[in-house]
Design a protein around this motif. Structure first.
Motif, PDB file in Angstrom:
ATOM      1  N   GLN A  77       0.827  -1.202   0.000  1.00 35.58           N
ATOM      2  CA  GLN A  77       0.000   0.000   0.000  1.00 35.58           C
ATOM      3  C   GLN A  77       0.863   1.255   0.000  1.00 35.58           C
ATOM      4  O   GLN A  77       0.594   2.223  -0.699  1.00 35.58           O
ATOM      5  CB  GLN A  77      -0.935  -0.005   1.202  1.00 35.58           C
ATOM      6  N   ASP A 114       2.353   1.768  -3.423  1.00 32.70           N
ATOM      7  CA  ASP A 114       1.363   2.305  -4.352  1.00 32.70           C
ATOM      8  C   ASP A 114       1.170   3.796  -4.127  1.00 32.70           C
ATOM      9  O   ASP A 114       1.094   4.580  -5.067  1.00 32.70           O
ATOM     10  CB  ASP A 114       0.019   1.593  -4.171  1.00 32.70           C
ATOM     11  N   ALA A 115       1.087   4.194  -2.853  1.00 36.46           N
ATOM     12  CA  ALA A 115       0.844   5.596  -2.537  1.00 36.46           C
ATOM     13  C   ALA A 115       2.036   6.470  -2.886  1.00 36.46           C
ATOM     14  O   ALA A 115       1.889   7.649  -3.182  1.00 36.46           O
ATOM     15  CB  ALA A 115       0.518   5.744  -1.049  1.00 36.46           C
ATOM     16  N   GLU A 128      -1.241   7.048  -5.830  1.00 33.30           N
ATOM     17  CA  GLU A 128      -2.075   7.566  -4.761  1.00 33.30           C
ATOM     18  C   GLU A 128      -2.886   6.462  -4.098  1.00 33.30           C
ATOM     19  O   GLU A 128      -4.028   6.663  -3.682  1.00 33.30           O
ATOM     20  CB  GLU A 128      -2.989   8.682  -5.275  1.00 33.30           C
ATOM     21  N   VAL A 136      -4.159   3.715  -5.408  1.00 32.16           N
ATOM     22  CA  VAL A 136      -5.259   3.213  -6.239  1.00 32.16           C
ATOM     23  C   VAL A 136      -4.764   2.020  -7.055  1.00 32.16           C
ATOM     24  O   VAL A 136      -3.758   2.108  -7.753  1.00 32.16           O
ATOM     25  CB  VAL A 136      -5.802   4.300  -7.189  1.00 32.16           C
ATOM     26  N   ARG A 147      -5.617  -0.289 -10.158  1.00 32.56           N
ATOM     27  CA  ARG A 147      -6.436  -0.245 -11.374  1.00 32.56           C
ATOM     28  C   ARG A 147      -6.341  -1.576 -12.103  1.00 32.56           C
ATOM     29  O   ARG A 147      -5.272  -1.981 -12.530  1.00 32.56           O
ATOM     30  CB  ARG A 147      -5.971   0.901 -12.277  1.00 32.56           C
ATOM     31  N   HIS A 181     -11.497  -0.076 -10.203  1.00 31.82           N
ATOM     32  CA  HIS A 181     -10.575   0.790  -9.491  1.00 31.82           C
ATOM     33  C   HIS A 181     -10.790   0.593  -7.993  1.00 31.82           C
ATOM     34  O   HIS A 181     -11.925   0.694  -7.505  1.00 31.82           O
ATOM     35  CB  HIS A 181     -10.805   2.261  -9.847  1.00 31.82           C
ATOM     36  N   GLU A 216      -9.598   2.050  -4.409  1.00 28.15           N
ATOM     37  CA  GLU A 216      -8.913   3.136  -3.702  1.00 28.15           C
ATOM     38  C   GLU A 216      -8.650   2.679  -2.269  1.00 28.15           C
ATOM     39  O   GLU A 216      -9.562   2.620  -1.445  1.00 28.15           O
ATOM     40  CB  GLU A 216      -9.769   4.402  -3.720  1.00 28.15           C
ATOM     41  N   THR A 222      -9.376   5.325   0.829  1.00 25.14           N
ATOM     42  CA  THR A 222     -10.784   5.606   1.100  1.00 25.14           C
ATOM     43  C   THR A 222     -11.632   4.337   1.149  1.00 25.14           C
ATOM     44  O   THR A 222     -12.826   4.410   1.456  1.00 25.14           O
ATOM     45  CB  THR A 222     -11.373   6.539   0.025  1.00 25.14           C
ATOM     46  N   ARG A 223     -11.027   3.193   0.809  1.00 23.97           N
ATOM     47  CA  ARG A 223     -11.721   1.903   0.809  1.00 23.97           C
ATOM     48  C   ARG A 223     -12.947   1.953  -0.115  1.00 23.97           C
ATOM     49  O   ARG A 223     -14.002   1.441   0.215  1.00 23.97           O
ATOM     50  CB  ARG A 223     -12.122   1.499   2.237  1.00 23.97           C
ATOM     51  N   GLN A 224     -12.766   2.547  -1.270  1.00 17.74           N
ATOM     52  CA  GLN A 224     -13.854   2.669  -2.233  1.00 17.74           C
ATOM     53  C   GLN A 224     -13.524   1.887  -3.498  1.00 17.74           C
ATOM     54  O   GLN A 224     -12.400   1.943  -4.001  1.00 17.74           O
ATOM     55  CB  GLN A 224     -14.100   4.133  -2.581  1.00 17.74           C
ATOM     56  N   SER A 229     -14.876   1.020  -7.494  1.00 14.78           N
ATOM     57  CA  SER A 229     -15.770   1.420  -8.577  1.00 14.78           C
ATOM     58  C   SER A 229     -15.517   0.550  -9.804  1.00 14.78           C
ATOM     59  O   SER A 229     -14.397   0.073 -10.020  1.00 14.78           O
ATOM     60  CB  SER A 229     -15.577   2.893  -8.937  1.00 14.78           C
TER      61      SER A 229
END
Length: 229
Positions: free
Chosen positions: A122, A125-126, A131, A133, A135, A140, A142, A145-147, A149
């Protein structure tokens, strides 16, 4: 994952190496501090984690940890019988990523190995413009933010569903053993949790509407098949 085991007791090392191998690790055994330092040249030599026993014959384990940290950012987990807080703080201040006190539970040790490995991925990656994420084609993930999509539409996942997807997605194509996933995501042993894992995998496939994204490797575990971009 390649793991460097630094342990001067051959019997202990053989037993632990066998356990780690069953959980998918490629173990290299170093019997002294100097042997460990040489194994990490150049720049970590591809090892994902160093499991460092402090009771070494040639150098103090704390000294070895300090030298490792000057050479590479490879995560270091100290293993020792010293359980006092001052010793743990000293090890962490020298750059250790975690600290396990003997006698330890094998499940706990595996969970800690996976945890420091995941944190490192992690952070990488950041720090590389991504950032945090991941892909994977239209998917995607994130991490901060644990999101999640798909094609720009947010998919609502439970905490464990996200943890499971993020674990698999950090190493697309790599087979994760069922026991490894349970240890990492649920922080427990395999007994009684196998059905829970199967349900979460099925739920992820349905929510993402990509049943082929997570492949079942019969008799072993699961892997994420990266979709075409």
């Amino acid at each position: 994952m390649r793991l460097l085991l630094v342990e001067d007791d051959n019997h202990v090392a053989a037993a632990l190496s066998a356990v780690l191998a069953r959980h998918g690790f490629d173990v290299t055994h170093a019997r002294s501090g100097e042997e460990a330092l040489q194994a990490l040249v150049p720049e970590g030599n591809g090892f994902g984690v160093v499991l460092l026993d402090l009771g070494l014959p040639d150098q103090d384990g704390y000294e070895v940890c300090g030298k490792i940290r000057k050479r590479t950012s490879t995560p270091v987990i100290m293993v020792t019988a010293r359980s006092d807080v001052r010793s743990r703080i000293h090890g962490l201040n020298l750059g250790a990523d975690d600290y396990v006190v003997k006698p330890y539970d094998t499940g706990e040790l595996l969970a800690r190995i996976h945890a420091v490995s995941r944190r490192t991925v992690q952070e990488d990656d950041a720090g590389t413009g991504g950032e945090g994420v991941l892909r994977l084609g239209a998917v995607h993930i994130e991490l901060p933010t644990r999101q999640v999509s798909v094609d720009g539409s947010v998919v609502q996942l439970t905490r464990k569903e996200f943890d499971l997807l993020a674990l698999l997605a950090q190493r697309p194509g790599v087979v994760f053993r069922r026991e490894q996933i349970i240890s990492e995501v649920w922080r427990t042993s395999w007994e009684g949790t196998g059905r829970t894992l199967e349900v979460h995998v099925a739920s992820l496939r349905a929510k993402l509407r990509m049943p082929a994204l997570i492949e079942t490797v019969r008799g072993v575990g699961y892997r994420l098949v990266a979709p075409a971009s």
